[in-house]
Scaffold this motif. Structure first.
Motif, PDB file in Angstrom:
ATOM      1  N   GLY A  60      12.155  28.808   6.488  1.00  0.00           N
ATOM      2  CA  GLY A  60      10.978  27.993   6.214  1.00  0.00           C
ATOM      3  C   GLY A  60      11.056  27.266   4.889  1.00  0.00           C
ATOM      4  N   THR A  61      12.065  27.585   4.069  1.00  0.00           N
ATOM      5  CA  THR A  61      12.235  26.883   2.796  1.00  0.00           C
ATOM      6  C   THR A  61      12.646  25.434   3.055  1.00  0.00           C
ATOM      7  OG1 THR A  61      12.916  28.925   1.685  1.00  0.00           O
ATOM      8  CG2 THR A  61      13.487  26.853   0.591  1.00  0.00           C
ATOM      9  N   ILE A  62      12.101  24.532   2.257  1.00  0.00           N
ATOM     10  CA  ILE A  62      12.405  23.109   2.376  1.00  0.00           C
ATOM     11  C   ILE A  62      13.231  22.665   1.171  1.00  0.00           C
ATOM     12  CG2 ILE A  62      11.468  20.775   2.617  1.00  0.00           C
ATOM     13  CD1 ILE A  62      10.787  22.647   4.957  1.00  0.00           C
ATOM     14  N   VAL A  63      14.358  22.019   1.432  1.00  0.00           N
ATOM     15  CA  VAL A  63      15.179  21.423   0.376  1.00  0.00           C
ATOM     16  C   VAL A  63      15.149  19.904   0.563  1.00  0.00           C
ATOM     17  CG1 VAL A  63      17.490  21.219  -0.634  1.00  0.00           C
ATOM     18  CG2 VAL A  63      16.709  23.434   0.277  1.00  0.00           C
ATOM     19  N   VAL A  64      14.779  19.175  -0.485  1.00  0.00           N
ATOM     20  CA  VAL A  64      14.859  17.709  -0.454  1.00  0.00           C
ATOM     21  C   VAL A  64      15.905  17.304  -1.479  1.00  0.00           C
ATOM     22  CG1 VAL A  64      13.638  15.530  -0.685  1.00  0.00           C
ATOM     23  CG2 VAL A  64      12.424  17.526   0.195  1.00  0.00           C
TER      24      VAL A  64
ATOM     25  N   VAL B 135      12.689  23.432  -2.727  1.00  0.00           N
ATOM     26  CA  VAL B 135      13.656  23.070  -3.768  1.00  0.00           C
ATOM     27  C   VAL B 135      13.863  21.559  -3.720  1.00  0.00           C
ATOM     28  CG1 VAL B 135      15.967  23.398  -4.701  1.00  0.00           C
ATOM     29  CG2 VAL B 135      14.826  25.298  -3.517  1.00  0.00           C
ATOM     30  N   ILE B 136      13.655  20.907  -4.863  1.00  0.00           N
ATOM     31  CA  ILE B 136      13.892  19.466  -4.986  1.00  0.00           C
ATOM     32  C   ILE B 136      15.103  19.280  -5.895  1.00  0.00           C
ATOM     33  CG2 ILE B 136      12.930  17.225  -5.631  1.00  0.00           C
ATOM     34  CD1 ILE B 136      11.218  18.535  -3.526  1.00  0.00           C
ATOM     35  N   THR B 137      16.150  18.613  -5.425  1.00  0.00           N
ATOM     36  CA  THR B 137      17.341  18.432  -6.247  1.00  0.00           C
ATOM     37  C   THR B 137      17.508  16.964  -6.619  1.00  0.00           C
ATOM     38  OG1 THR B 137      18.968  18.046  -4.478  1.00  0.00           O
ATOM     39  CG2 THR B 137      18.387  20.321  -4.943  1.00  0.00           C
ATOM     40  N   THR B 138      17.812  16.708  -7.893  1.00  0.00           N
ATOM     41  CA  THR B 138      17.856  15.323  -8.391  1.00  0.00           C
ATOM     42  C   THR B 138      19.045  15.044  -9.301  1.00  0.00           C
ATOM     43  OG1 THR B 138      16.625  15.690 -10.457  1.00  0.00           O
ATOM     44  CG2 THR B 138      15.314  15.430  -8.455  1.00  0.00           C
TER      45      THR B 138
ATOM     46  N   ILE C 253      17.144  21.214   5.208  1.00  0.00           N
ATOM     47  CA  ILE C 253      17.730  20.453   4.105  1.00  0.00           C
ATOM     48  C   ILE C 253      17.647  18.970   4.442  1.00  0.00           C
ATOM     49  CG2 ILE C 253      19.807  20.096   2.713  1.00  0.00           C
ATOM     50  CD1 ILE C 253      20.619  22.977   4.025  1.00  0.00           C
ATOM     51  N   ILE C 254      16.823  18.239   3.683  1.00  0.00           N
ATOM     52  CA  ILE C 254      16.580  16.818   3.926  1.00  0.00           C
ATOM     53  C   ILE C 254      17.387  16.007   2.927  1.00  0.00           C
ATOM     54  CG2 ILE C 254      14.834  15.004   4.036  1.00  0.00           C
ATOM     55  CD1 ILE C 254      12.768  17.291   4.542  1.00  0.00           C
ATOM     56  N   GLY C 255      18.379  15.246   3.430  1.00  0.00           N
ATOM     57  CA  GLY C 255      19.209  14.417   2.557  1.00  0.00           C
ATOM     58  C   GLY C 255      18.686  12.994   2.524  1.00  0.00           C
TER      59      GLY C 255
ATOM     60  N   ASN D 276      23.433  17.494  -4.051  1.00  0.00           N
ATOM     61  CA  ASN D 276      23.415  18.698  -4.886  1.00  0.00           C
ATOM     62  C   ASN D 276      23.500  19.959  -4.040  1.00  0.00           C
ATOM     63  OD1 ASN D 276      20.972  17.101  -6.964  1.00  0.00           O
ATOM     64  ND2 ASN D 276      23.152  17.304  -7.394  1.00  0.00           N
ATOM     65  N   CYS D 277      23.197  19.823  -2.759  1.00  0.00           N
ATOM     66  CA  CYS D 277      23.337  20.936  -1.824  1.00  0.00           C
ATOM     67  C   CYS D 277      24.625  20.730  -1.033  1.00  0.00           C
ATOM     68  CB  CYS D 277      22.141  21.013  -0.888  1.00  0.00           C
ATOM     69  SG  CYS D 277      22.266  22.352   0.335  1.00  0.00           S
TER      70      CYS D 277
END
Length: 358
Positions: free
Chosen positions: A276-280, A250-253, A306-308, A289-290
């Motif tokens: 294993g899901t990656i959130v950027v 998931v990419i949040t912008t 979750i990568i901020g 956004n997360c």
């Protein structure tokens, strides 16, 4: 007039690259650059020597009439700058009221490049779009490196792997670049945006547009999201939760100008996502956004990473500096006439960007 270029204190980029300096032929303009300012961006001092004087930081700070940086100069150095000098940078004025007030007290002028209106006439100066394009691209590469699986479908003698499912939240410049990059890597991509105009762009890149009825859509929002009703937010979160639960990345912008970024991924949504899901989260600097995002940190919750990171452009400093440099050069040409600072506040671009004026 002396235009000074300083080394960034916490960034790999440089505000102006040597090639851009060729565009300034005015005999009344002298460039000074801090020693080593472009090294991390692959622009060594010798590349600048033909067009600028390479000097120490203190000399540049004290002599420059205009100081150009990407991020604001450290507050303790503001007192070293001569009164009336112009600082050109990304000041994020909605989040830095104290800094703006300090510059006023010191009689410094300031222009914030992130306030350039996102209009056709200002496209050549739009640093937000330039940096967002790089961030969207880099976000997908980062996600691909962090993901425990492949992005494309793989059919081998050892078995078949289904393609990665990517969900992009926000289809502005960063989101569209993320979609295009994920598609090039072979992923199946879905994208969500409250702006109806984004649907055609998303679908043209080969992604599926996720529609949630009832969104408030303002065409003059400059590519940003706008605040939504509580009823819409509830429907939105339900739809996002359903899509996120089956996604691998998931990419949040999504960001709202001058306000905290909207929460699109709640704790409850993250808890329903696969290990294993990656959130950027590219909106981490404005709150994220997360709900679990932390700026410049990686948070792991129940196997979801979750990568901020709102500054991915700094990880591609050579090309990011080139884009920024061209944008800032076009802005400088707008505010400099015959070797003098000329601030025409009747010009929409100048009026939007000037924060303080001596």
């Amino acid at each position: 007039m002396i235009i000074g270029i300083l080394k960034e204190t916490a960034d790999n980029r440089v505000a102006i690259v040597p090639k851009t300096l060729k565009k300034f032929n005015e005999k009344d303009i002298e460039f000074q650059i801090e020693k080593g300012a472009g090294v991390l961006a692959s622009y060594p001092d010798k590349k600048y020597e033909k067009y600028a004087k390479v000097s120490d930081r203190l000399s540049v700070l004290k002599q420059a009439d205009i100081l150009v940086t990407i991020n604001p100069i450290p507050e303790q150095e503001l007192k070293l700058i001569k009164k009336g000098a112009m600082l050109v940078a990304i000041f994020s004025p909605f989040n830095n009221a104290a800094l703006i007030e300090q510059m006023k007290e010191l009689e410094l002028q300031a222009a914030s490049l992130d306030m350039i209106p996102r209009t056709t006439i200002a496209q050549t100066m739009d640093i937000l779009s330039s940096m967002a394009s790089i961030a969207g691209y880099r976000a997908v590469l980062l996600a691909a490196m962090e993901s425990p699986g492949f992005f494309p479908m793989m059919i081998t003698a050892a078995g078949s792997i289904k393609p990665c499912k990517v969900l992009v939240l926000g289809a502005g410049v960063a989101g569209l670049q993320a979609i295009a990059t994920a598609r090039r890597l072979g992923a199946i991509v879905e994208a969500f945006d409250v702006r109806a105009a984004a649907k055609e762009e998303v679908e043209s890149l080969g992604a599926k547009f996720v529609e949630v009825p009832g969104a408030i859509d303002k065409r003059d929002a400059g590519g940003y999201a706008v605040e939504q009703t509580p009823e819409f937010i509830e429907r939105q979160q339900q739809e996002v939760q359903k899509r996120a639960a089956s996604s691998d990345v998931v990419i949040t912008t999504a960001q709202i100008l001058g306000k905290k970024a909207p929460i699109l991924l709640t704790k409850e949504t993250v808890d329903k996502m696969k290990p294993g899901t990656i959130v950027v989260d590219l909106a981490a600097s404005s709150g994220g956004n997360c709900e679990l995002s932390e700026m410049d940190k990686t948070v792991i919750r129940k196997g979801v990473k979750i990568i901020g990171n709102s500054n991915l452009a700094s990880d591609m400093p050579k090309d990011a500096s080139f884009f920024y440099s061209n944008n800032v050069a076009n802005y400088l040409k707008l505010i400099i006439k015959e070797g003098n600072l000329h601030l025409d506040l009747n010009n929409e671009i100048i009026d939007n960007t000037i924060l303080t004026k001596s």
